[in-house]
Design a protein around this motif. Sequence first.
Motif, mmCIF file in Angstrom:
data_model
loop_
_atom_site.group_PDB
_atom_site.id
_atom_site.type_symbol
_atom_site.label_atom_id
_atom_site.label_comp_id
_atom_site.label_asym_id
_atom_site.label_seq_id
_atom_site.Cartn_x
_atom_site.Cartn_y
_atom_site.Cartn_z
ATOM 1 N N PHE A 210 0.749 -1.178 0.114
ATOM 2 C CA PHE A 210 0.009 0.127 0.282
ATOM 3 C C PHE A 210 1.004 1.322 -0.051
ATOM 4 C CE2 PHE A 210 -3.311 -2.699 2.151
ATOM 5 C CZ PHE A 210 -4.076 -2.868 0.953
ATOM 6 N N PRO A 211 0.541 2.375 -0.526
ATOM 7 C CA PRO A 211 1.311 3.708 -0.922
ATOM 8 C C PRO A 211 1.249 4.335 0.573
ATOM 9 C CG PRO A 211 -1.107 3.938 -1.501
ATOM 10 C CD PRO A 211 -1.060 2.561 -1.234
ATOM 11 N N ARG A 212 2.598 5.047 0.506
ATOM 12 C CA ARG A 212 2.766 6.158 1.848
ATOM 13 C C ARG A 212 2.961 7.416 1.112
ATOM 14 N NH1 ARG A 212 3.704 0.506 2.625
ATOM 15 N NH2 ARG A 212 5.061 0.206 4.505
ATOM 16 N N SER A 222 -0.698 12.667 5.470
ATOM 17 C CA SER A 222 -1.877 12.625 4.730
ATOM 18 C C SER A 222 -2.065 11.092 4.799
ATOM 19 C CB SER A 222 -1.692 13.031 3.449
ATOM 20 O OG SER A 222 -2.522 12.754 2.529
ATOM 21 N N PHE A 223 -3.518 10.656 5.156
ATOM 22 C CA PHE A 223 -3.647 9.368 5.110
ATOM 23 C C PHE A 223 -4.843 8.950 4.038
ATOM 24 C CE2 PHE A 223 -1.348 9.619 9.101
ATOM 25 C CZ PHE A 223 -0.270 8.821 8.900
ATOM 26 N N SER A 224 -5.276 9.722 3.333
ATOM 27 C CA SER A 224 -6.636 9.721 2.959
ATOM 28 C C SER A 224 -6.084 8.768 1.384
ATOM 29 C CB SER A 224 -7.109 10.928 2.203
ATOM 30 O OG SER A 224 -6.450 11.837 1.449
ATOM 31 N N GLY A 225 -5.113 9.053 1.010
ATOM 32 C CA GLY A 225 -4.569 8.020 -0.091
ATOM 33 C C GLY A 225 -4.523 6.907 0.112
ATOM 34 N N ALA A 229 -6.633 3.729 -1.283
ATOM 35 C CA ALA A 229 -5.981 2.773 -2.049
ATOM 36 C C ALA A 229 -6.562 1.275 -1.355
ATOM 37 C CB ALA A 229 -4.350 2.728 -1.769
ATOM 38 N N VAL A 230 -6.758 1.298 -0.220
ATOM 39 C CA VAL A 230 -7.194 -0.072 0.529
ATOM 40 C C VAL A 230 -8.570 -0.459 0.048
ATOM 41 C CG1 VAL A 230 -7.727 -0.998 2.565
ATOM 42 C CG2 VAL A 230 -5.655 0.266 2.621
ATOM 43 N N LEU A 231 -9.523 0.733 0.021
ATOM 44 C CA LEU A 231 -10.798 0.657 -0.539
ATOM 45 C C LEU A 231 -10.849 0.008 -1.982
ATOM 46 C CD1 LEU A 231 -12.824 3.712 1.573
ATOM 47 C CD2 LEU A 231 -12.218 1.241 2.374
ATOM 48 N N ASN A 232 -10.071 0.768 -2.598
ATOM 49 C CA ASN A 232 -10.152 0.356 -4.035
ATOM 50 C C ASN A 232 -9.636 -0.961 -4.187
ATOM 51 O OD1 ASN A 232 -10.854 2.942 -5.034
ATOM 52 N ND2 ASN A 232 -9.110 3.485 -5.201
#
Length: 363
Positions: A210-212, A222-225, A229-232
């Motif tokens: 998962f991205p950082r 920032s943790f919205s990305g 990513a997890v939801l997608n």
Amino acid sequence: MIDKLEPAREENQQPVRILAIESSCDETAAAVVENGVRVLSNIIDSQIPIHRRFGGVVPEVASRRHLQAIWPVTQQALAESGLSPQQLSAVAVTSGPGLVGSLLVGVSFAKALAYAWEKPLIDVHHWQGHIAALQLERQMPAEYLALVVSGSHSGLLKISPQGLFPLGMSHDDAAGEAFDKIARALYLPYPGGPEIDKAAKNGRADAVAFPRAWLEGSDDFSFSGLKSAVLNYLNRRRMKGEDFSPAEINDLAASAQEAICDVLSAKAVAAAQREKLPLIALAGGVAANSRLRALLQQRAAAVGIETVWPNPVYCTDNAAMIGAAAYSHFCRCRFAPLSLNADPRKPFSPLDAVDKTATPANA
């Protein structure tokens, strides 16, 4: 200046006993704290069983529960402290940030008590409370870095004798908020943070990359990305009709947790090195996360920086931390007017300082 507080206290040998109220989210809490470090009582009415059925905090439900619980909780706090209202020095309350309805219950109640009992009213910023929780159990150094991580905010602050100075803040979702939303998507119970932590213990942190969001050149988060990513990832799999085994759920929990803790710990250690601070204090509800503690301690120790965090009871929202924070305000006669209002987006001021001269009762 904070280093002038001790002489002020010596002029008046009477102990400073503050009744503190905390109702910023879904815990109704009251505590009596003496001289900013000795907890005489600390009562918490948790709403977790109520909100679990909804998968998260419902603000209107939280406000109504605060209305029901706040007087019984306060009565119990006074009874356990063995003090009468006349023996109190002041009444303190969290005025923000938080859920506006929940805050209004606590602020209105505290103002009523201060007026009826003819006591000073002290306004405490919620962040300051989380940081001050550390002084309930240990003597803190004059300067250190605070990593405050909870469901509604994440940030890095430099603590010095001049005050608390924000270095970086959440741009969008806080770490705790990301944990809760990811847990909900994995069909884990509320509150999500502890459930993610539990599941991750049986999962592989490298199962999914998962991205950082490093936000180079900044101490912000920032943790919205990551959340997206997890939801997608989950949606793509479910659209294909694929189910997740318990082992896969554990792997996803571990991978998402690693992405959050990796950024938090790395940025905290980098900021402490840059500011030449000898200690990183982890505070807030997410301070109870076992992976964050381990990773932060490992990275900090590698560069000679010490790490500390409160016991679990002082990580989540509680009123003892508000009483601890209120002590420095009392010593500087920083009292709030009875016109005080709740502020759900209350800004953090460097003047909201903690008392470095206070010595924990168990030290």
